[in-house]
Scaffold this active site. Structure first.
Site, mmCIF file in Angstrom:
data_model
loop_
_atom_site.group_PDB
_atom_site.id
_atom_site.type_symbol
_atom_site.label_atom_id
_atom_site.label_comp_id
_atom_site.label_asym_id
_atom_site.label_seq_id
_atom_site.Cartn_x
_atom_site.Cartn_y
_atom_site.Cartn_z
ATOM 1 N N TYR A 1 0.836 -1.191 0.000
ATOM 2 C CA TYR A 1 0.000 0.000 0.000
ATOM 3 C C TYR A 1 0.881 1.254 0.000
ATOM 4 O O TYR A 1 1.724 1.436 0.886
ATOM 5 C CB TYR A 1 -0.893 -0.058 1.241
ATOM 6 C CG TYR A 1 -1.661 1.178 1.622
ATOM 7 C CD1 TYR A 1 -1.639 1.634 2.937
ATOM 8 C CD2 TYR A 1 -2.472 1.860 0.708
ATOM 9 C CE1 TYR A 1 -2.381 2.737 3.330
ATOM 10 C CE2 TYR A 1 -3.214 2.972 1.100
ATOM 11 C CZ TYR A 1 -3.154 3.405 2.415
ATOM 12 O OH TYR A 1 -3.886 4.502 2.804
ATOM 13 N N ASP B 1 -2.412 -6.252 8.895
ATOM 14 C CA ASP B 1 -3.443 -5.303 8.512
ATOM 15 C C ASP B 1 -4.510 -6.104 7.772
ATOM 16 O O ASP B 1 -4.312 -6.505 6.620
ATOM 17 C CB ASP B 1 -2.809 -4.231 7.613
ATOM 18 C CG ASP B 1 -3.794 -3.153 7.200
ATOM 19 O OD1 ASP B 1 -5.007 -3.433 7.175
ATOM 20 O OD2 ASP B 1 -3.351 -2.042 6.874
ATOM 21 N N ILE C 1 -7.678 -5.274 6.940
ATOM 22 C CA ILE C 1 -8.825 -4.432 6.617
ATOM 23 C C ILE C 1 -9.635 -4.875 5.412
ATOM 24 O O ILE C 1 -10.742 -4.381 5.201
ATOM 25 C CB ILE C 1 -8.429 -2.947 6.432
ATOM 26 C CG1 ILE C 1 -7.608 -2.747 5.166
ATOM 27 C CG2 ILE C 1 -7.677 -2.432 7.639
ATOM 28 C CD1 ILE C 1 -7.375 -1.267 4.862
ATOM 29 N N LYS D 1 -13.217 -0.652 4.201
ATOM 30 C CA LYS D 1 -13.240 -1.468 2.994
ATOM 31 C C LYS D 1 -14.354 -2.506 3.051
ATOM 32 O O LYS D 1 -15.129 -2.661 2.122
ATOM 33 C CB LYS D 1 -11.893 -2.172 2.807
ATOM 34 C CG LYS D 1 -10.698 -1.239 2.905
ATOM 35 C CD LYS D 1 -10.660 -0.207 1.803
ATOM 36 C CE LYS D 1 -9.548 0.791 2.019
ATOM 37 N NZ LYS D 1 -9.531 1.850 0.993
#
Lengths: 469, 489
Positions: free
Chosen positions: B153, B238, B240, B276
């Site tokens: 990311y 992470d 998400i 998300k």
């Protein structure tokens, strides 16, 4: 090599202080008119609970704001997706207009210079990240809000050096105090980056005089440093003298094109003026485009919920509402403050004359067994445990004179306030009687109590620490 | 004012004036192109289509319906206003109990109900952005580093390193094994860091992966946990995109992995968010879930800097505790994501463009290597500019994700309606077709032919590789049909 960062293990979050200890005690035994009439009355929370009815009535008349609708159309999707760190334009406009209105429209604010943050807590920290780093210091007049230790120092690495203010002149800032603080920072090998003041003051409840403001402008001009004016209580000014914003002073002195203009920054929030601390609405206002740009990017770490921005943009755009709210709110604050002041008077306690804030700065020096902070702690413990009032000791606000306490008045009903004053009066009467008969035992008892007091105040209560201003 | 400005600049912190926020990278150029000329089906049909924003716009109707049926979830409606003052006052950094319970339930459900998350360990933050930064503040000091498998990311640079002063050490993953994270790569990166006197405090991964759209398999997860455990460094996961999984294999949370592994749990931390999975980025709901008590307590204190608005907590508490709604939402969301993903990837396949096989995320990882003039980042950026300015699609170049191989692009598919999907596909079709036409023109054809030679060579290599590793790019590799490689002169 530690497994965790130094920030985890250090104490700069400041939550081991006595300030939060009173909280703990309150949580264990909270007063309730019906269920727990002998419980501890919370007077350590600077909340404005006096005007919810005005907000609720506005909500009843404006159902669209509540249901993600604008002009009959659902804008839920747009709001759910809105994470632009520039903020909802309608909200920013409404906010700057509101800020202007609070300042009697003597100054106007530009939406391009405002940055939205998750509460003033985030605003202050963010501003500090922009202006200072390890090795730097900001000067703050004492007494100051205990949370500043966390907000300004913890993750930024910056330091706070106090500008000592005393009761001799009503805790006003003097030129010599400023200079002394500056020298002290030099002695500590710290580079002074600026001054941060809270105006109206927490915990004093007073607005700054024009003399003080001029002094500040001259000082930061001369030293070529920043000035942060935390004006989150600006809308709580309920009597004269009128509130004078730092922006107004700069404008009056025609300093818009001067070097100092871009070094003055204002912090704002809706937690105190509108009584909405849960909504996490803070703002940084700066005349320096670089600061605005950097702070805007940093706001990514704590944006205001779009749901909340939308609701408040509708509310604050309703000028009829804001006018009525500010006026009614002021009246209620004034009335309530008067009740506290007269209640204290009846107990033989005076306080600093104040015209703003959600609290009074109360003088209990005459109730101390000695002019020491130990005695202040002693007194405080008695007030929390025996009188069952949670108030905040001056030492937690870094006051240099023992015996002062911050007492909040806007977070309870009138009846509860009355009861609190009755309890205090009884307590004071009992001290006056007892003081004479227990004089001899005091020395031995004090020694033991101090051990207990120190143990308690240094103990850390990790599980139930809370937020406050 | 200029002199003043420069003077005043000296008075600002390094953090305020350096570039570590990462926003001056070419990545944001695409954005500017979009902002200045945004596509609209009727008002601006020639505008740039936004395919660089990983948003989940497919299920708002479900949420809107729920909101209409549950007016008491809002503290501002007549039905809910009796809770207004309690909620408006509520700034306790522990967060609303019902909110934490709802989030814990969601996380459990998304993990296939194989793990139970403890609501008392749920810590709020200002979005996942705030969560990642907070976790870094808790685990490392300025100058320390975290290993990050690439591609990763783009904004990790800001979130992990800007105000924290941390460094990112990328762990390069390659297309040759579908960008899987290997123990070897981790060990190498770790050793290299040690040699350079860089103090590595942990590894951070995104699972499901952004930008790849893939989930990590059990073996890789176990290998990761074993690696960090051996080195006594942290693992931050992470997660998400956990609920954006729309096909098999299923998502496996690190919480599940450590259930049957001997591992120091003090090293394990999860970052979660509703941006998300539920498509609610505007509500700023970030979560830190750490198995380490010290970290949990510290993160909780730090959450003061980014609490979730109590108004929002209240609304979401009601929504997430409506188990029937949540179940239905997750099922429907997966279905719609699968469908959208399929339309795009099949559509691209027909044009001869392949994508990394994926089953999660709001994007796919597109292989444009055959279209590069040469296998360099410059060529990738050149192609990207063409895609933005001529094809008018804002996609994200692999270099902005620190991908070690040029030619990959992340393309988001869940942030537009069905009609726009068709427009986007049509534009790509045209672009590729144009290339084919130019192929026949005189002057340019030589150039193209040369290209094709090079391309066909590289594609055949790919093709061979695909025979060797079963889970390669796409079993339906378009290579034989691709017009770009058809001409073999």
């Amino acid at each position: 090599m530690g497994l965790l960062s130094r920030k985890v293990t250090c104490n700069s979050h400041g939550q081991d202080s006595s300030y939060f200890l009173g909280w703990q005690e309150y949580e264990k035994n909270p007063y309730d008119e019906v269920k727990n009439p002998k419980g501890i009355i919370q007077m350590g929370l600077a909340e404005n609970q006096l005007s919810f009815d005005l907000l609720e009535s506005w909500l009843a008349k404006n159902p669209e704001a509540a249901s993600f609708k604008r002009d009959g159309q659902s804008i839920f999707k747009e709001l759910a997706l809105f994470q632009d760190y520039h903020g909802l334009p309608a909200f920013k406009k409404a906010l700057v207009d509101f800020m202007s209105e609070i300042r009697g429209n003597k100054v106007t604010f530009d939406t391009n210079n405002i940055v939205l943050t998750a509460g003033a807590t985030s605003a202050n920290e963010t501003l500090m990240f922009c202006l200072a780093e390890k090795g730097d210091a900001f000067l703050l007049p004492t007494p100051y809000y205990p949370g500043f230790d966390r907000d300004l120092k913890w993750r930024t690495g910056a330091e706070i050096v106090p500008i000592v203010c005393t009761s001799s002149n009503g805790f006003k800032i003097t030129e010599s105090a400023l200079e002394e603080a500056y020298q002290e920072a030099q002695r500590r090998n710290l580079r002074v980056k600026g001054v941060l003041v809270t105006n109206p003051s927490n915990p004093l409840g007073t607005t700054m005089t024009r003399t003080e403001l001029d002094l500040l402008v001259n000082f930061i001009s001369d030293k070529e440093i920043h000035l942060i004016s935390d004006e989150i209580y600006a809308g709580t000014v309920f009597s004269s003298p009128a509130f004078i914003s730092i922006m107004e002073v700069l404008k009056d002195r025609k300093l818009e094109s001067s070097q100092v203009w871009e070094r003055v920054h204002v912090v704002y929030s809706l937690s105190k003026d509108l009584g909405l601390p849960g909504f996490r609405v803070g703002a940084i206002y700066s005349n320096d485009p670089i600061v605005v740009a950097a702070a805007t990017k940093m706001s990514s770490f704590g944006l205001v919920s779009s749901q909340t921005q939308f609701l408040l943009s509708a509310m604050l755009s309703d000028k009829k509402f804001t006018k009525e709210y500010l006026s009614k709110n002021h009246k209620r604050l004034q009335k309530r403050q008067n009740k506290l002041v007269s209640g204290l008077e009846k107990a033989g306690i005076s306080c600093l004359e104040s015209n703003a804030g959600l609290f009074c700065w109360v003088d209990m020096r005459h109730l101390l067994s000695s002019n020491t902070f130990e005695a202040e702690m002693e007194l405080w413990k008695r007030i929390v445990y025996d009188v069952k009032l949670n108030i905040s000791p001056g030492s937690s606000c870094h006051c240099t004179e023992p015996g002062w306490f911050r007492v909040c008045f806007a977070n309870m009903s009138e009846d509860t306030l009355k009861l609190a004053m009755q309890r205090l009066k009884s307590f004071v009467s009992s001290i006056t009687i007892n003081n004479q008969s227990h004089q001899e035992l005091k020395n031995t008892r004090r020694k033991n109590r101090n051990k207990w007091v120190f143990r308690l105040s240094f103990q850390s209560f990790h599980d139930r620490e809370q937020e406050e201003r | 004012m200029e002199f003043t400005r420069n003077n005043n600049r000296q008075l600002l912190s390094k953090v305020a004036t350096n570039d570590r926020h990462g926003e001056n990278t070419p990545y944001f150029e695409g954005w500017k192109a979009y902002d200045s000329n945004p596509f609209h089906p009727t008002q601006n049909p020639q505008g740039v289509i936004q395919m660089g924003l990983a948003e989940n716009q497919l299920c708002f109707d479900l949420i809107e319906k729920w909101l209409l049926e549950n007016p008491d979830a809002s503290i501002c409606t007549a039905e809910g206003v009796d809770r207004f003052r309690d909620i408006a006052i509520f700034q306790d950094y522990h967060g609303l109990k019902e909110f934490r319970e709802g989030v814990a339930k969601l996380m459990g459900r998304v993990g296939g109900n194989r793990v139970k998350f403890d609501p008392n360990r749920i810590v709020m933050s200002g979005g996942a952005t705030g969560a990642n930064e907070t976790v870094m503040f808790c685990l490392a000091d300025p100058g320390d580093a975290f290993l990050v498998p690439s591609p990763y990311y783009a904004a990790f640079a800001r979130d992990l390193g800007w105000r924290t002063g941390l460094e990112i050490v990328p762990v390069d993953c390659k297309s040759s094994n579908n960008f899987r994270i290997t123990r070897v790569a981790l060990e190498e990166a770790y050793e290299e860091a040690q040699r350079s006197n860089i103090n590595v405090k942990g590894v951070i991964i995104a699972n499901p992966s952004n930008p790849l759209g893939t989930v990590l398999d059990k073996e890789t997860m176990r290998s990761l946990v074993s690696f960090i455990n051996d080195k006594s460094i942290h693992l931050v996961c992470d997660e998400i995109y956990a609920a954006t999984v729309f096909g098999s294999p299923r998502f496996i949370s690190v919480a599940e992995i450590i259930q049957d592994m001997d591992c120091n749990r003090d090293l394990i931390h999860i970052v979660y968010s509703l941006s998300k999975d539920m498509g609610l980025p505007g509500f700023r709901v970030g979560i830190v879930y750490s198995f380490n008590d010290c970290v949990m307590n510290c993160a909780r204190k730090m959450s003061s800097f980014g609490l979730v608005s109590s108004q929002t907590q209240f609304l979401l508490a009601a929504m997430l505790n409506d188990e029937e709604f949540v179940g239905n939402f997750l099922r429907e969301s997966s279905k719609r994501l699968a469908k959208r993903h399929h339309v795009f990837t099949k559509g691209l396949e027909r044009i001869g463009i392949s994508t990394l096989k994926s089953n999660a995320g709001l994007f796919f990882w597109m292989d444009m290597r055959p279209l590069l003039k040469e296998q360099t980042v410059q060529a990738e950026i050149e192609l990207w500019r063409v895609i933005i300015n001529k094809v008018k699609l804002n996609v994200s170049p692999g270099s902005s994700f620190q991908c070690s191989e040029p030619g990959w692009f992340r393309v988001c598919f869940a942030n537009m309606d069905d009609e726009t999907v068709q427009v986007a596909l049509e534009r790509i079709r045209e672009f590729v077709h144009q290339g084919k036409e130019e192929d026949g023109a005189s002057e340019k054809s030589k150039h193209w032919r040369k290209q094709n030679l090079r391309l066909s060579f590289s594609s055949s290599r790919l093709y061979n590789e695909s025979l060797m590793s079963p889970h390669m790019i796409s079993p339906h590799s378009p290579i034989p049909q691709s017009p770009l490689v058809r001409a073999r002169t």
